[in-house]
Motif scaffolding. Sequence first.
Motif, PDB file in Angstrom:
ATOM      1  N   GLY A 260       0.791  -1.224   0.000  1.00  0.00           N
ATOM      2  CA  GLY A 260       0.000   0.000   0.000  1.00  0.00           C
ATOM      3  C   GLY A 260       0.822   1.272   0.000  1.00  0.00           C
ATOM      4  N   VAL A 261       2.131   1.184   0.297  1.00  0.00           N
ATOM      5  CA  VAL A 261       2.958   2.390   0.246  1.00  0.00           C
ATOM      6  C   VAL A 261       3.526   2.542  -1.160  1.00  0.00           C
ATOM      7  CG1 VAL A 261       3.565   2.043   2.666  1.00  0.00           C
ATOM      8  CG2 VAL A 261       5.170   1.332   0.894  1.00  0.00           C
ATOM      9  N   THR A 262       4.088   3.695  -1.449  1.00  0.00           N
ATOM     10  CA  THR A 262       4.642   3.943  -2.776  1.00  0.00           C
ATOM     11  C   THR A 262       5.916   3.124  -2.984  1.00  0.00           C
ATOM     12  OG1 THR A 262       5.984   5.800  -2.008  1.00  0.00           O
ATOM     13  CG2 THR A 262       3.735   6.290  -2.739  1.00  0.00           C
ATOM     14  N   PRO A 263       6.221   2.749  -4.224  1.00  0.00           N
ATOM     15  CA  PRO A 263       7.467   2.009  -4.493  1.00  0.00           C
ATOM     16  C   PRO A 263       8.705   2.754  -4.009  1.00  0.00           C
ATOM     17  CG  PRO A 263       6.016   1.919  -6.402  1.00  0.00           C
ATOM     18  CD  PRO A 263       5.393   2.882  -5.442  1.00  0.00           C
ATOM     19  N   GLN A 264       8.702   4.081  -4.130  1.00  0.00           N
ATOM     20  CA  GLN A 264       9.849   4.872  -3.681  1.00  0.00           C
ATOM     21  C   GLN A 264      10.066   4.719  -2.183  1.00  0.00           C
ATOM     22  OE1 GLN A 264       9.413   9.088  -4.317  1.00  0.00           O
ATOM     23  NE2 GLN A 264      11.460   9.582  -3.552  1.00  0.00           N
ATOM     24  N   MET A 265       8.989   4.781  -1.423  1.00  0.00           N
ATOM     25  CA  MET A 265       9.105   4.642   0.023  1.00  0.00           C
ATOM     26  C   MET A 265       9.562   3.232   0.395  1.00  0.00           C
ATOM     27  SD  MET A 265       6.261   5.652   2.889  1.00  0.00           S
ATOM     28  CE  MET A 265       6.747   5.961   4.588  1.00  0.00           C
ATOM     29  N   ARG A 266       9.044   2.234  -0.311  1.00  0.00           N
ATOM     30  CA  ARG A 266       9.435   0.854  -0.022  1.00  0.00           C
ATOM     31  C   ARG A 266      10.926   0.641  -0.283  1.00  0.00           C
ATOM     32  NH1 ARG A 266       6.212  -1.504  -3.220  1.00  0.00           N
ATOM     33  NH2 ARG A 266       4.487  -1.742  -1.758  1.00  0.00           N
ATOM     34  N   ARG A 267      11.435   1.202  -1.367  1.00  0.00           N
ATOM     35  CA  ARG A 267      12.865   1.064  -1.667  1.00  0.00           C
ATOM     36  C   ARG A 267      13.718   1.707  -0.577  1.00  0.00           C
ATOM     37  NH1 ARG A 267      11.069   2.172  -7.010  1.00  0.00           N
ATOM     38  NH2 ARG A 267      11.587   4.389  -6.754  1.00  0.00           N
ATOM     39  N   MET A 268      13.307   2.888  -0.116  1.00  0.00           N
ATOM     40  CA  MET A 268      14.034   3.553   0.969  1.00  0.00           C
ATOM     41  C   MET A 268      14.074   2.680   2.213  1.00  0.00           C
ATOM     42  SD  MET A 268      12.845   7.535   0.956  1.00  0.00           S
ATOM     43  CE  MET A 268      13.321   8.694  -0.320  1.00  0.00           C
ATOM     44  N   LEU A 407       7.091   6.895   9.002  1.00  0.00           N
ATOM     45  CA  LEU A 407       7.678   5.626   9.405  1.00  0.00           C
ATOM     46  C   LEU A 407       8.993   5.924  10.114  1.00  0.00           C
ATOM     47  CD1 LEU A 407       7.521   2.447   7.261  1.00  0.00           C
ATOM     48  CD2 LEU A 407       9.472   2.873   8.741  1.00  0.00           C
ATOM     49  N   ARG A 408       9.043   5.600  11.390  1.00  0.00           N
ATOM     50  CA  ARG A 408      10.214   5.912  12.211  1.00  0.00           C
ATOM     51  C   ARG A 408      11.362   4.960  11.906  1.00  0.00           C
ATOM     52  NH1 ARG A 408      12.833   4.559  16.857  1.00  0.00           N
ATOM     53  NH2 ARG A 408      13.485   6.267  18.228  1.00  0.00           N
ATOM     54  N   VAL A 409      12.575   5.512  11.774  1.00  0.00           N
ATOM     55  CA  VAL A 409      13.779   4.710  11.571  1.00  0.00           C
ATOM     56  C   VAL A 409      14.607   4.672  12.857  1.00  0.00           C
ATOM     57  CG1 VAL A 409      15.927   4.483  10.254  1.00  0.00           C
ATOM     58  CG2 VAL A 409      13.814   5.210   9.109  1.00  0.00           C
ATOM     59  N   ASP A 417       5.720  10.217   3.873  1.00  0.00           N
ATOM     60  CA  ASP A 417       5.012  10.350   2.599  1.00  0.00           C
ATOM     61  C   ASP A 417       3.859  11.314   2.842  1.00  0.00           C
ATOM     62  OD1 ASP A 417       3.483  10.184   0.332  1.00  0.00           O
ATOM     63  OD2 ASP A 417       3.621   8.012   0.138  1.00  0.00           O
ATOM     64  N   ILE A 418       4.020  12.547   2.412  1.00  0.00           N
ATOM     65  CA  ILE A 418       3.018  13.586   2.645  1.00  0.00           C
ATOM     66  C   ILE A 418       2.415  13.984   1.308  1.00  0.00           C
ATOM     67  CG2 ILE A 418       2.584  15.872   3.616  1.00  0.00           C
ATOM     68  CD1 ILE A 418       5.097  15.466   5.343  1.00  0.00           C
ATOM     69  N   LYS A 419       1.186  13.518   1.104  1.00  0.00           N
ATOM     70  CA  LYS A 419       0.474  13.815  -0.141  1.00  0.00           C
ATOM     71  C   LYS A 419       1.281  13.415  -1.374  1.00  0.00           C
ATOM     72  CE  LYS A 419      -3.119  15.852   1.825  1.00  0.00           C
ATOM     73  NZ  LYS A 419      -4.501  15.321   1.715  1.00  0.00           N
ATOM     74  N   GLY A 420       1.943  12.246  -1.290  1.00  0.00           N
ATOM     75  CA  GLY A 420       2.687  11.740  -2.432  1.00  0.00           C
ATOM     76  C   GLY A 420       4.125  12.195  -2.511  1.00  0.00           C
ATOM     77  N   VAL A 421       4.535  13.108  -1.647  1.00  0.00           N
ATOM     78  CA  VAL A 421       5.925  13.576  -1.618  1.00  0.00           C
ATOM     79  C   VAL A 421       6.669  12.804  -0.532  1.00  0.00           C
ATOM     80  CG1 VAL A 421       7.451  15.545  -1.277  1.00  0.00           C
ATOM     81  CG2 VAL A 421       5.237  15.859  -2.405  1.00  0.00           C
ATOM     82  N   VAL A 422       7.686  12.050  -0.929  1.00  0.00           N
ATOM     83  CA  VAL A 422       8.424  11.203   0.005  1.00  0.00           C
ATOM     84  C   VAL A 422       9.736  11.882   0.379  1.00  0.00           C
ATOM     85  CG1 VAL A 422       9.492   8.944   0.373  1.00  0.00           C
ATOM     86  CG2 VAL A 422       7.400   9.132  -0.989  1.00  0.00           C
ATOM     87  N   VAL A 423       9.955  12.059   1.676  1.00  0.00           N
ATOM     88  CA  VAL A 423      11.202  12.627   2.188  1.00  0.00           C
ATOM     89  C   VAL A 423      11.700  11.736   3.311  1.00  0.00           C
ATOM     90  CG1 VAL A 423      10.633  15.004   1.576  1.00  0.00           C
ATOM     91  CG2 VAL A 423       9.951  14.114   3.805  1.00  0.00           C
TER      92      VAL A 423
END
Length: 472
Positions: A260-268, A407-409, A417-423
């Motif tokens: 359910g998360v974006t591919p970019q976030m999953r890769r990070m 997601l805490r590291v 992931d805020i409105k599609g912007v992943v930081v």
Amino acid sequence: MREPGRSDGAIRPGIAAGALRPWCSNRCGGVLQLPFLDACALGGSGTGIARGRRGCGSLRSAGGVVTHVVFVGLGFGGLYTLRRLVDGAVAGLRVTAIDRRDRFVFTPLLYEYLVGELAADVVAPPYAELVPEGVELVTDEVRSIDVRARTIQLAGGRTLTFDVLVLSPGSVPAFHGVEGAETEAVPFYSLSDAERLRIVLDTGAWARGGLPACVVGGGVVGVELAFALAERLERGGAGPRATEQPSVIVLEALDEILRGVTPQMRRMVKKKLARRGVQVRTGVRVLEVAPHAIVFRSGDRTERVEAAAIAWAAGIRVNPLIERLPAERHGNHGVRVERTLQLPGYPHVFVLGDAIAYPGRVMGEPLPDTAQAAVQEAEVCAANVRSLIENGLPREHFRFSNLGMFLRVNRHEAIADIKGVVVDGVVASLARQAAYVVRLPLWALRTAAIRQWLGLEEAEEVEVRRERRRAA
């Protein structure tokens, strides 16, 4: 005339005879009507909720009727609704709040407690400090609820009656019938779960560097828990990292973690897990949890892994209280409610939190089982309970707005992931802390959290002082 003994025609405790009106201004038939249970309040058919005009009656009358509102469950949905409702200063209101626990748990910050970053009283403050003055707080387990008779049976033997019910009992861990999971694995949903996991980790082979810890479930909870375990190991200065073994193993049944998360976030996330010695195994089926071992099937092979601790984050299921409601269920996602968060056919019952599948008459995407959703529901629920009491008709519709996810590291790093912007990194960590601290229910808790995050106050020292006070 209604049949004798029918609960829908009796004058219930908390509703005085003066609240009954001899006729209905909206011409519902000219018979005696119970407040908010007449045909207009039920949309004319008894199955829906009328909207857009004033209902036939309210729970209050000129004679000063007292309305008894009972809250079952004081998680995010229940507690935040309660505080908003009482702050609204509704006249003639009697409120009872029931929860089997004596502490509220701000679950998104439970990881901070696990690693010793925040003290227990910040993450899980006592209800006695959060429930407004004048509210009766009952610490007991609810055995059964009869929404028709408007009664609640408690485990301690007490029976309560209510005029309005706000039902938010939370959920329970889903063990999926896995042998030994319920007794040997440690779930991660409450303060006692986190305390139990801390004890197991600090006294077991994991702390000595002998065995890894296993996390069953690769969703958000499981991944954040894996990060927290790796951080706790780093802070302790020991662990399996000194050997060829991973420090933490995540077991996920699906082909990917974080569905359910974006591919970019999953890769990070995957990169950061690998850097911290966390091994991810996907497409596995857990067969058994034994003392200090877990058995699972991966492809055609059955494997057994020795583990110092086994944490269970493989999903949740609906609370049994919700399963017994006369309502439409939607798989494991709770019951359908009206857009006003009322139980269909029972406008005096509001349901929110993990107990909800989706609002509205048309089946939609299930609501996420998150604190974010429950807090948004609480605002609408409080407004509608107040409107029901004062005007006889709720007016607010619930619409979930996904504000993003965090997601805490570790202490200084997160992924957002805020409105599609992943930081990621420090910026994401600060955004996460700010988002959660403003949602803590008291200013004292917010101040304490900020002080402990900044290092002005050590959580462990706070814990020591708390234990001394308890022992005194």
